[in-house]
Design a protein around this motif. Structure first.
Motif, mmCIF file in Angstrom:
data_model
loop_
_atom_site.group_PDB
_atom_site.id
_atom_site.type_symbol
_atom_site.label_atom_id
_atom_site.label_comp_id
_atom_site.label_asym_id
_atom_site.label_seq_id
_atom_site.Cartn_x
_atom_site.Cartn_y
_atom_site.Cartn_z
ATOM 1 N N ASN A 1 0.817 -1.213 0.000
ATOM 2 C CA ASN A 1 0.000 0.000 0.000
ATOM 3 C C ASN A 1 0.853 1.266 0.000
ATOM 4 O OD1 ASN A 1 -2.470 -1.362 0.052
ATOM 5 N ND2 ASN A 1 -2.284 -1.693 2.254
ATOM 6 N N LYS A 2 2.072 1.159 -0.515
ATOM 7 C CA LYS A 2 2.962 2.309 -0.519
ATOM 8 C C LYS A 2 3.253 2.779 -1.934
ATOM 9 C CE LYS A 2 5.376 1.776 3.898
ATOM 10 N NZ LYS A 2 6.691 1.636 4.553
ATOM 11 N N LEU A 3 3.410 4.105 -2.055
ATOM 12 C CA LEU A 3 3.780 4.749 -3.311
ATOM 13 C C LEU A 3 4.949 5.676 -3.058
ATOM 14 C CD1 LEU A 3 0.220 5.774 -4.533
ATOM 15 C CD2 LEU A 3 1.717 4.237 -5.795
ATOM 16 N N THR A 4 5.836 5.784 -4.004
ATOM 17 C CA THR A 4 6.859 6.824 -3.973
ATOM 18 C C THR A 4 6.631 7.741 -5.157
ATOM 19 O OG1 THR A 4 8.405 5.444 -5.239
ATOM 20 C CG2 THR A 4 8.545 5.335 -2.844
ATOM 21 N N LEU A 5 6.909 9.027 -4.972
ATOM 22 C CA LEU A 5 6.715 9.974 -6.061
ATOM 23 C C LEU A 5 7.794 11.050 -6.019
ATOM 24 C CD1 LEU A 5 5.405 12.897 -4.953
ATOM 25 C CD2 LEU A 5 3.400 11.457 -4.646
ATOM 26 N N THR A 6 7.989 11.642 -7.167
ATOM 27 C CA THR A 6 8.877 12.794 -7.304
ATOM 28 C C THR A 6 8.132 13.853 -8.093
ATOM 29 O OG1 THR A 6 10.831 11.353 -7.338
ATOM 30 C CG2 THR A 6 11.115 13.621 -8.114
ATOM 31 N N ALA A 7 8.052 15.067 -7.534
ATOM 32 C CA ALA A 7 7.337 16.165 -8.185
ATOM 33 C C ALA A 7 8.289 17.334 -8.417
ATOM 34 C CB ALA A 7 6.153 16.615 -7.331
ATOM 35 N N VAL B 1 -5.452 15.321 -1.330
ATOM 36 C CA VAL B 1 -5.672 13.969 -1.865
ATOM 37 C C VAL B 1 -6.264 13.087 -0.771
ATOM 38 C CG1 VAL B 1 -4.618 11.965 -2.962
ATOM 39 C CG2 VAL B 1 -3.755 14.252 -3.471
ATOM 40 N N PRO B 2 -7.440 12.494 -1.009
ATOM 41 C CA PRO B 2 -8.033 11.606 0.001
ATOM 42 C C PRO B 2 -7.281 10.276 0.086
ATOM 43 C CG PRO B 2 -9.361 11.584 -1.998
ATOM 44 C CD PRO B 2 -8.305 12.634 -2.208
ATOM 45 N N LEU C 1 -4.821 0.847 -4.560
ATOM 46 C CA LEU C 1 -3.601 1.556 -4.913
ATOM 47 C C LEU C 1 -3.744 2.296 -6.240
ATOM 48 C CD1 LEU C 1 -0.798 1.829 -3.574
ATOM 49 C CD2 LEU C 1 -0.010 0.012 -5.079
ATOM 50 N N THR C 2 -4.413 1.676 -7.206
ATOM 51 C CA THR C 2 -4.602 2.307 -8.514
ATOM 52 C C THR C 2 -5.451 3.567 -8.400
ATOM 53 O OG1 THR C 2 -4.423 0.151 -9.614
ATOM 54 C CG2 THR C 2 -5.442 1.941 -10.866
ATOM 55 N N ALA C 3 -6.514 3.495 -7.592
ATOM 56 C CA ALA C 3 -7.372 4.666 -7.396
ATOM 57 C C ALA C 3 -6.600 5.802 -6.736
ATOM 58 C CB ALA C 3 -8.579 4.284 -6.554
ATOM 59 N N ALA C 4 -5.733 5.459 -5.786
ATOM 60 C CA ALA C 4 -4.927 6.478 -5.122
ATOM 61 C C ALA C 4 -3.939 7.112 -6.095
ATOM 62 C CB ALA C 4 -4.187 5.861 -3.937
ATOM 63 N N ALA C 5 -3.319 6.297 -6.938
ATOM 64 C CA ALA C 5 -2.378 6.826 -7.931
ATOM 65 C C ALA C 5 -3.091 7.767 -8.903
ATOM 66 C CB ALA C 5 -1.715 5.672 -8.675
ATOM 67 N N ARG C 6 -4.306 7.400 -9.301
ATOM 68 C CA ARG C 6 -5.085 8.249 -10.208
ATOM 69 C C ARG C 6 -5.411 9.593 -9.551
ATOM 70 N NH1 ARG C 6 -8.864 4.960 -10.911
ATOM 71 N NH2 ARG C 6 -8.040 3.939 -12.786
ATOM 72 N N ALA C 7 -5.805 9.553 -8.274
ATOM 73 C CA ALA C 7 -6.129 10.786 -7.547
ATOM 74 C C ALA C 7 -4.906 11.685 -7.420
ATOM 75 C CB ALA C 7 -6.692 10.445 -6.179
ATOM 76 N N LEU C 8 -3.755 11.104 -7.180
ATOM 77 C CA LEU C 8 -2.521 11.878 -7.077
ATOM 78 C C LEU C 8 -2.180 12.547 -8.406
ATOM 79 C CD1 LEU C 8 -0.471 9.350 -4.939
ATOM 80 C CD2 LEU C 8 -0.908 11.725 -4.285
ATOM 81 N N PHE C 9 -2.317 11.776 -9.481
ATOM 82 C CA PHE C 9 -2.007 12.334 -10.809
ATOM 83 C C PHE C 9 -2.852 13.578 -11.088
ATOM 84 C CE2 PHE C 9 -2.990 12.690 -15.317
ATOM 85 C CZ PHE C 9 -1.726 12.730 -15.886
ATOM 86 N N ALA D 1 4.349 19.443 -12.322
ATOM 87 C CA ALA D 1 4.714 18.211 -13.034
ATOM 88 C C ALA D 1 4.998 17.087 -12.044
ATOM 89 C CB ALA D 1 5.926 18.457 -13.910
ATOM 90 N N LEU D 2 4.340 15.971 -12.267
ATOM 91 C CA LEU D 2 4.603 14.758 -11.483
ATOM 92 C C LEU D 2 5.618 13.940 -12.271
ATOM 93 C CD1 LEU D 2 3.836 13.149 -8.947
ATOM 94 C CD2 LEU D 2 1.988 12.105 -10.268
ATOM 95 N N LEU D 3 6.858 13.951 -11.817
ATOM 96 C CA LEU D 3 7.953 13.360 -12.587
ATOM 97 C C LEU D 3 8.011 11.840 -12.468
ATOM 98 C CD1 LEU D 3 10.731 15.955 -11.684
ATOM 99 C CD2 LEU D 3 9.187 15.962 -13.652
ATOM 100 N N GLN D 4 7.589 11.331 -11.321
ATOM 101 C CA GLN D 4 7.641 9.882 -11.107
ATOM 102 C C GLN D 4 6.590 9.478 -10.083
ATOM 103 O OE1 GLN D 4 11.198 8.353 -9.211
ATOM 104 N NE2 GLN D 4 11.133 6.479 -10.431
ATOM 105 N N LEU D 5 5.913 8.364 -10.351
ATOM 106 C CA LEU D 5 4.937 7.816 -9.406
ATOM 107 C C LEU D 5 5.032 6.296 -9.494
ATOM 108 C CD1 LEU D 5 2.590 8.288 -7.422
ATOM 109 C CD2 LEU D 5 1.034 8.283 -9.382
ATOM 110 N N THR D 6 5.515 5.676 -8.418
ATOM 111 C CA THR D 6 5.843 4.251 -8.472
ATOM 112 C C THR D 6 5.281 3.518 -7.261
ATOM 113 O OG1 THR D 6 7.934 4.832 -9.556
ATOM 114 C CG2 THR D 6 7.733 2.581 -8.705
#
Length: 330
Positions: A226-232, A246-247, A268-276, A285-290
């Motif tokens: 249930n973890k995501l890493t991102l770079t913005a 972001v909820p 996890l997919t729904a959360a990634a979509r909300a973040l995007f 710009a969201l440079l990376q979302l993993t």
């Protein structure tokens, strides 16, 4: 089918195996994992009839390994961590000796020895002294002796220990082939090997079975799933502000360079979509979302760390067979 019911092994005040139960269906390759001293080799030795249990039952196709040992052992082939090889014999001589010890009828021994030599690709080494063989070929001889008598179940304890990378690949391919004709139980410290070969994984820690499931299902139950890493492309303050909108973000760890590690609730997919869409709305710009994938190494560490284990393992992670307590013992 192999059924292990309430298996316990004690050495004085020390409990090596603590009331474990599981069922192994036919036609699969199972991985058996645990830290050193967790009890997995003890369990395998009991399952093969090499060691007595303090209490509990092991049924091999409904044959009790303790009460009907001769019949049950004919259904098993076992490679211990240190293969019991006679190095002054050739593989052919050694395999003939083992076939006789296993009770293979005399008329069938030449054909049976030839079969396992071919299956383990030992033909070119069949008449060399075992002491002159490489570690990889010695392991093949050990596997060949386990195959004599064409048992239903093959139990391999650390079959690739001490091998070089090429030999590991060769033995791994051989195990895959064996899995097409036998039920295979494989113990290994090479977690990538187990993940590549095995359909289901048993993990034992502190003498208890703490997980029994497919690697894919285990990934879904653990925290890392249930973890995501991102770079913005922004600073930490702007990053925090966007994440506030972001909820389902349960926890977050942000850094000044615009990176963050998030734990999310729900899909996890729904959360990634909300973040995007949140970053797009903020024109950042969201440079990376993993997603952080929970591989078998993560699973192993999380389930076998030294924290005290619960009395009843997490039912989302453990698929133990429900069995009635064994009243008789062994």
């Amino acid at each position: 089918m192999i059924q292990v019911k309430h298996l316990t092994k004690r050495y004085g005040d020390f409990t090596a195996v603590d009331d474990i139960s599981f069922k192994l269906e036919n036609g699969h390759i199972y991985g058996f994992l645990g830290p050193n001293g967790a009890g997995k080799s003890t369990t395998m030795n009991i399952m093969t009839g090499c060691l007595a249990a303090t209490s509990g039952t092991v049924l091999i196709d409904n044959c009790d390994i303790f009460e009907d040992a001769q019949k049950a052992k004919k259904l098993l082939g076992y490679l211990p961590e240190i293969p019991p090889l006679y190095t002054e014999q050739t593989p052919t001589e050694y395999l003939r000796f083992v076939a006789e010890a296993k009770g293979v009828p005399a008329k069938q021994i030449p054909g049976e020895v030839a079969r396992v030599i071919e299956e383990t690709r030992l033909t070119e080494m069949a008449n060399r002294l075992i002491r002159h063989l490489s570690k990889g070929y010695r392991q093949r001889v050990g596997i060949a002796q386990a195959l004599l008598g064409n048992p239903h179940y093959i139990i391999l304890d650390e079959p690739t220990v001490g091998l070089d990378p090429l030999q590991i690949i060769e033995i791994r391919d051989l195990i895959r082939e064996l899995g097409q004709r036998h039920t295979v139980i494989l113990s290994s410290h090479i977690l990538s090997e187990v993940q590549a070969i095995c359909e289901s994984v048993l993990i034992i820690a502190h003498g208890k079975l703490v997980a029994f499931d497919t690697p894919q299902n285990l990934e879904k139950t653990l925290a890392t799933a249930n973890k995501l890493t991102l770079t913005a492309d922004c600073g930490e303050a702007a990053l925090q502000q966007i994440l506030d909108s972001v909820p389902n973000v349960a926890t977050r760890e942000t850094k000044p360079d615009g990176t963050a590690t998030l734990t999310v609730n729900g899909d996890l997919t729904a959360a990634a979509r909300a973040l995007f869409f949140a970053f797009a709305k903020a024109n950042v710009a969201l440079l990376q979302l993993t997603p952080q994938k929970a591989d078998l190494e993560n699973i192993f560490i999380e389930l076998t760390e030294d924290d005290p284990q619960p009395e009843t393992p997490n039912q989302n992670a453990v698929k133990q067979e429900e069995v009635a307590p064994d009243e008789s013992g062994v």
